[in-house]
Design a protein around this motif. Structure first.
Motif, PDB file in Angstrom:
ATOM      1  N   ARG A  76       1.280  -1.199   0.320  1.00 22.14           N
ATOM      2  CA  ARG A  76       0.273  -0.155   0.478  1.00 22.14           C
ATOM      3  C   ARG A  76       1.107   1.213  -0.546  1.00 22.14           C
ATOM      4  N   GLU A  77       1.894   1.287   0.997  1.00 15.93           N
ATOM      5  CA  GLU A  77       2.513   2.612   0.584  1.00 15.93           C
ATOM      6  C   GLU A  77       3.578   2.741  -0.318  1.00 15.93           C
ATOM      7  N   LYS A  78       3.433   1.410  -1.014  1.00 16.80           N
ATOM      8  CA  LYS A  78       4.216   1.809  -2.810  1.00 16.80           C
ATOM      9  C   LYS A  78       3.527   2.063  -3.471  1.00 16.80           C
ATOM     10  N   ALA A  79       2.716   1.430  -3.942  1.00 16.19           N
ATOM     11  CA  ALA A  79       1.627   2.305  -4.483  1.00 16.19           C
ATOM     12  C   ALA A  79       0.963   3.369  -3.582  1.00 16.19           C
ATOM     13  N   ASN A  80       1.038   4.731  -3.098  1.00 17.45           N
ATOM     14  CA  ASN A  80       0.791   5.546  -2.576  1.00 17.45           C
ATOM     15  C   ASN A  80       2.210   6.033  -2.837  1.00 17.45           C
ATOM     16  N   GLU A  81       3.176   5.630  -3.574  1.00 14.57           N
ATOM     17  CA  GLU A  81       4.802   6.327  -3.664  1.00 14.57           C
ATOM     18  C   GLU A  81       4.327   6.230  -5.505  1.00 14.57           C
ATOM     19  N   LEU A  82       3.790   5.579  -6.146  1.00 15.74           N
ATOM     20  CA  LEU A  82       3.471   5.550  -7.447  1.00 15.74           C
ATOM     21  C   LEU A  82       3.084   5.978  -7.942  1.00 15.74           C
ATOM     22  N   HIS A  83       1.847   6.483  -7.165  1.00 13.24           N
ATOM     23  CA  HIS A  83       0.570   7.043  -7.049  1.00 13.24           C
ATOM     24  C   HIS A  83      -0.493   6.086  -7.778  1.00 13.24           C
ATOM     25  N   THR A  84      -0.545   5.011  -7.002  1.00 12.07           N
ATOM     26  CA  THR A  84      -1.328   4.319  -8.111  1.00 12.07           C
ATOM     27  C   THR A  84      -2.306   3.775  -7.175  1.00 12.07           C
ATOM     28  N   ASP A  85      -3.708   3.514  -7.366  1.00 16.11           N
ATOM     29  CA  ASP A  85      -5.276   3.132  -5.575  1.00 16.11           C
ATOM     30  C   ASP A  85      -4.003   2.679  -5.100  1.00 16.11           C
ATOM     31  N   PRO A  86      -3.980   2.165  -3.849  1.00 12.45           N
ATOM     32  CA  PRO A  86      -3.432   1.443  -3.069  1.00 12.45           C
ATOM     33  C   PRO A  86      -4.557   0.074  -2.410  1.00 12.45           C
ATOM     34  N   ASP A  87      -6.055   0.467  -2.687  1.00 13.63           N
ATOM     35  CA  ASP A  87      -6.919  -0.155  -2.857  1.00 13.63           C
ATOM     36  C   ASP A  87      -7.077  -1.660  -3.780  1.00 13.63           C
ATOM     37  N   LEU A  88      -6.399  -1.043  -4.739  1.00  9.20           N
ATOM     38  CA  LEU A  88      -6.752  -1.898  -5.750  1.00  9.20           C
ATOM     39  C   LEU A  88      -5.260  -3.132  -5.491  1.00  9.20           C
ATOM     40  N   VAL A  89      -4.134  -2.101  -5.339  1.00 12.56           N
ATOM     41  CA  VAL A  89      -2.806  -3.075  -5.343  1.00 12.56           C
ATOM     42  C   VAL A  89      -3.378  -4.287  -3.874  1.00 12.56           C
ATOM     43  N   GLU A  90      -3.318  -3.626  -3.008  1.00 11.83           N
ATOM     44  CA  GLU A  90      -4.582  -4.563  -1.404  1.00 11.83           C
ATOM     45  C   GLU A  90      -5.206  -5.624  -1.807  1.00 11.83           C
ATOM     46  N   LYS A  91      -6.283  -5.523  -2.840  1.00  5.25           N
ATOM     47  CA  LYS A  91      -7.143  -6.455  -3.206  1.00  5.25           C
ATOM     48  C   LYS A  91      -5.897  -7.357  -3.654  1.00  5.25           C
ATOM     49  N   ILE A  92      -5.237  -6.830  -4.742  1.00  3.00           N
ATOM     50  CA  ILE A  92      -4.432  -8.351  -6.127  1.00  3.00           C
ATOM     51  C   ILE A  92      -3.201  -8.858  -5.167  1.00  3.00           C
ATOM     52  N   TYR A  93      -3.382  -8.183  -4.171  1.00  2.00           N
ATOM     53  CA  TYR A  93      -2.158  -9.287  -2.958  1.00  2.00           C
ATOM     54  C   TYR A  93      -2.599  -9.879  -2.403  1.00  2.00           C
ATOM     55  N   ARG A  94      -3.879  -8.887  -1.403  1.00  2.00           N
ATOM     56  CA  ARG A  94      -4.779 -10.094  -0.881  1.00  2.00           C
ATOM     57  C   ARG A  94      -5.428 -11.605  -1.513  1.00  2.00           C
ATOM     58  N   GLU A  95      -5.733 -11.686  -2.582  1.00  2.00           N
ATOM     59  CA  GLU A  95      -6.154 -12.254  -3.632  1.00  2.00           C
ATOM     60  C   GLU A  95      -4.831 -13.361  -3.436  1.00  2.00           C
ATOM     61  N   MET A  96      -3.719 -13.087  -4.141  1.00  2.00           N
ATOM     62  CA  MET A  96      -2.756 -14.158  -4.564  1.00  2.00           C
ATOM     63  C   MET A  96      -1.906 -14.685  -2.958  1.00  2.00           C
ATOM     64  N   ILE A  97      -2.033 -13.951  -2.443  1.00  2.00           N
ATOM     65  CA  ILE A  97      -1.509 -14.000  -0.939  1.00  2.00           C
ATOM     66  C   ILE A  97      -2.617 -14.715  -0.320  1.00  2.00           C
ATOM     67  N   GLN A  98      -3.397 -15.162  -0.219  1.00  2.00           N
ATOM     68  CA  GLN A  98      -4.217 -16.020   0.399  1.00  2.00           C
ATOM     69  C   GLN A  98      -4.651 -17.376  -0.606  1.00  2.00           C
TER      70      GLN A  98
END
Length: 95
Positions: free
Chosen positions: A61-83
């Motif tokens: 989420r922090e990296k997404a914010n740094e790169l000006h992209t949607d942290p909610d989208l990034v979190e959703k993708i990562y949660r799915e991948m991690i699961q």
């Protein structure tokens, strides 16, 4: 990866296709290292590790914010991948 302005739809789609290829390759490499980590885990608790999951989510989420992209989208993708990877690891630990 360098961003560049596109002069056509085809050019934009070409860049998107290249990114898709790179993303899939990176997911495959991540899976390889998840499989490596599984060798060092002995219990379901070791695999599920909510503290580690939260560390990863916070970091992406922090990296997404740094790169000006949607942290909610990034979190959703990562949660799915991690699961997905957790389920894969659990199959190894509980044959």
């Amino acid at each position: 990866m360098k961003k560049q302005k596109c002069e056509s739809l085809e050019q934009a789609r070409g860049h998107i296709d290249e990114i898709d290829q790179a993303l899939i390759e990176m997911i495959a490499v991540r899976q390889f290292y998840v499989d490596q980590a599984t060798r060092f885990k002995r219990t379901a608790e070791d695999v599920q590790s909510p503290e580690r999951v939260q560390q990863v989510i916070n970091k992406v989420r922090e990296k997404a914010n740094e790169l000006h992209t949607d942290p909610d989208l990034v979190e959703k993708i990562y949660r799915e991948m991690i699961q997905h990877f957790i389920q894969r690891e659990l199959k190894e630990i509980r044959p």
